[in-house]
Motif scaffolding. Structure first.
Motif, PDB file in Angstrom:
ATOM      1  N   GLY A  16      -0.904  -0.523  -5.112  1.00 30.99           N
ATOM      2  CA  GLY A  16      -1.755  -0.449  -6.301  1.00 30.99           C
ATOM      3  C   GLY A  16      -2.025  -1.815  -6.903  1.00 30.99           C
ATOM      4  O   GLY A  16      -3.137  -2.107  -7.346  1.00 30.99           O
ATOM      5  N   ALA A  17      -1.019  -2.670  -6.903  1.00 33.34           N
ATOM      6  CA  ALA A  17      -1.164  -4.014  -7.474  1.00 33.34           C
ATOM      7  C   ALA A  17      -2.148  -4.868  -6.674  1.00 33.34           C
ATOM      8  O   ALA A  17      -2.725  -5.808  -7.208  1.00 33.34           O
ATOM      9  N   MET A  18      -2.343  -4.524  -5.419  1.00 29.60           N
ATOM     10  CA  MET A  18      -3.264  -5.291  -4.573  1.00 29.60           C
ATOM     11  C   MET A  18      -4.693  -5.251  -5.093  1.00 29.60           C
ATOM     12  O   MET A  18      -5.488  -6.135  -4.788  1.00 29.60           O
ATOM     13  N   ALA A  19      -5.013  -4.250  -5.883  1.00 25.98           N
ATOM     14  CA  ALA A  19      -6.376  -4.107  -6.391  1.00 25.98           C
ATOM     15  C   ALA A  19      -6.537  -4.683  -7.802  1.00 25.98           C
ATOM     16  O   ALA A  19      -7.570  -4.495  -8.425  1.00 25.98           O
ATOM     17  N   THR A  20      -5.519  -5.396  -8.275  1.00 27.33           N
ATOM     18  CA  THR A  20      -5.573  -5.909  -9.646  1.00 27.33           C
ATOM     19  C   THR A  20      -5.809  -7.414  -9.675  1.00 27.33           C
ATOM     20  O   THR A  20      -5.656  -8.107  -8.672  1.00 27.33           O
ATOM     21  N   ASP A  21      -6.122  -7.908 -10.858  1.00 28.64           N
ATOM     22  CA  ASP A  21      -6.317  -9.341 -11.067  1.00 28.64           C
ATOM     23  C   ASP A  21      -5.002 -10.109 -11.053  1.00 28.64           C
ATOM     24  O   ASP A  21      -4.997 -11.327 -10.894  1.00 28.64           O
ATOM     25  N   THR A  22      -3.897  -9.413 -11.234  1.00 25.45           N
ATOM     26  CA  THR A  22      -2.585 -10.067 -11.257  1.00 25.45           C
ATOM     27  C   THR A  22      -1.921 -10.059  -9.879  1.00 25.45           C
ATOM     28  O   THR A  22      -0.725 -10.272  -9.759  1.00 25.45           O
ATOM     29  N   TRP A  23      -2.708  -9.824  -8.862  1.00 28.26           N
ATOM     30  CA  TRP A  23      -2.194  -9.695  -7.510  1.00 28.26           C
ATOM     31  C   TRP A  23      -1.372 -10.898  -7.059  1.00 28.26           C
ATOM     32  O   TRP A  23      -0.355 -10.746  -6.387  1.00 28.26           O
ATOM     33  N   GLN A  24      -1.786 -12.111  -7.395  1.00 26.09           N
ATOM     34  CA  GLN A  24      -1.084 -13.311  -6.916  1.00 26.09           C
ATOM     35  C   GLN A  24       0.389 -13.285  -7.324  1.00 26.09           C
ATOM     36  O   GLN A  24       1.260 -13.616  -6.529  1.00 26.09           O
ATOM     37  N   HIS A  25       0.648 -12.908  -8.558  1.00 24.33           N
ATOM     38  CA  HIS A  25       2.026 -12.850  -9.057  1.00 24.33           C
ATOM     39  C   HIS A  25       2.824 -11.790  -8.302  1.00 24.33           C
ATOM     40  O   HIS A  25       3.975 -12.025  -7.917  1.00 24.33           O
ATOM     41  N   ALA A  26       2.225 -10.637  -8.076  1.00 23.33           N
ATOM     42  CA  ALA A  26       2.891  -9.560  -7.346  1.00 23.33           C
ATOM     43  C   ALA A  26       3.189  -9.987  -5.914  1.00 23.33           C
ATOM     44  O   ALA A  26       4.291  -9.773  -5.398  1.00 23.33           O
ATOM     45  N   ARG A  27       2.210 -10.603  -5.263  1.00 23.18           N
ATOM     46  CA  ARG A  27       2.403 -11.063  -3.881  1.00 23.18           C
ATOM     47  C   ARG A  27       3.553 -12.066  -3.800  1.00 23.18           C
ATOM     48  O   ARG A  27       4.416 -11.961  -2.926  1.00 23.18           O
ATOM     49  N   THR A  28       3.577 -13.030  -4.692  1.00 26.12           N
ATOM     50  CA  THR A  28       4.637 -14.038  -4.687  1.00 26.12           C
ATOM     51  C   THR A  28       6.004 -13.402  -4.856  1.00 26.12           C
ATOM     52  O   THR A  28       6.956 -13.751  -4.150  1.00 26.12           O
ATOM     53  N   ALA A  29       6.123 -12.448  -5.768  1.00 23.97           N
ATOM     54  CA  ALA A  29       7.406 -11.786  -6.010  1.00 23.97           C
ATOM     55  C   ALA A  29       7.888 -11.029  -4.776  1.00 23.97           C
ATOM     56  O   ALA A  29       9.078 -11.072  -4.429  1.00 23.97           O
TER      57      ALA A  29
END
Length: 140
Positions: A16-29
């Protein structure tokens, strides 16, 4: 929370986070989790996350929920392997889920992730019955 439930919730939130604007932070984590347990695979996982994000975005544009379900199942398996290799990583995955992935989701998707995790306690001779659709229930 047992490992299977944690991995399922984290995978759903990750996709779900992959479709958001905050994706970079989620990917890094998420990549950081791999760096700790499988450092030799971290760059590959990061590249795969980028590819999967494109799939999620295409699926959303097409209105195809089945693609996201399949991707979440794939990432659930990957996260389970990570937890089997390093069971101590469960606390860190829970932190990433609570502090990074879920907060990045729109409200409706937050509720979907929360519905994966159902807790109940029984005492004495009482019993608890829980029902869920499209969720694997395990006894712990």
């Amino acid at each position: 929370m047992d490992s299977a439930t944690l991995a399922s919730a984290a995978a759903a939130a990750l996709v779900g986070a992959m479709a958001t604007d905050t994706w970079q932070h989620a990917r890094t984590a998420v990549v950081d989790l791999w760096r700790r347990t499988f450092p030799q695979r971290a760059d590959t996982v990061e590249a795969e996350l980028v590819e999967v994000r494109e799939e999620v975005q295409s699926a959303r544009r097409a209105g195809d929920d089945t693609v996201e379900q399949g991707l979440a199942e794939d990432w659930q398996r990957r996260l389970m392997r990570l937890l089997r290799q390093d069971p101590g990583m469960a606390a860190e995955l829970q932190r990433v889920l609570d502090e990074v992935l879920v907060p990045s989701l729109p409200a409706s998707e937050k509720e979907q992730v929360r519905s994966i995790v159902m807790n109940a306690t029984a005492s004495g001779s009482s019993r608890v019955y829980q029902a869920a659709r499209d969720i694997h229930v395990t006894e712990g």
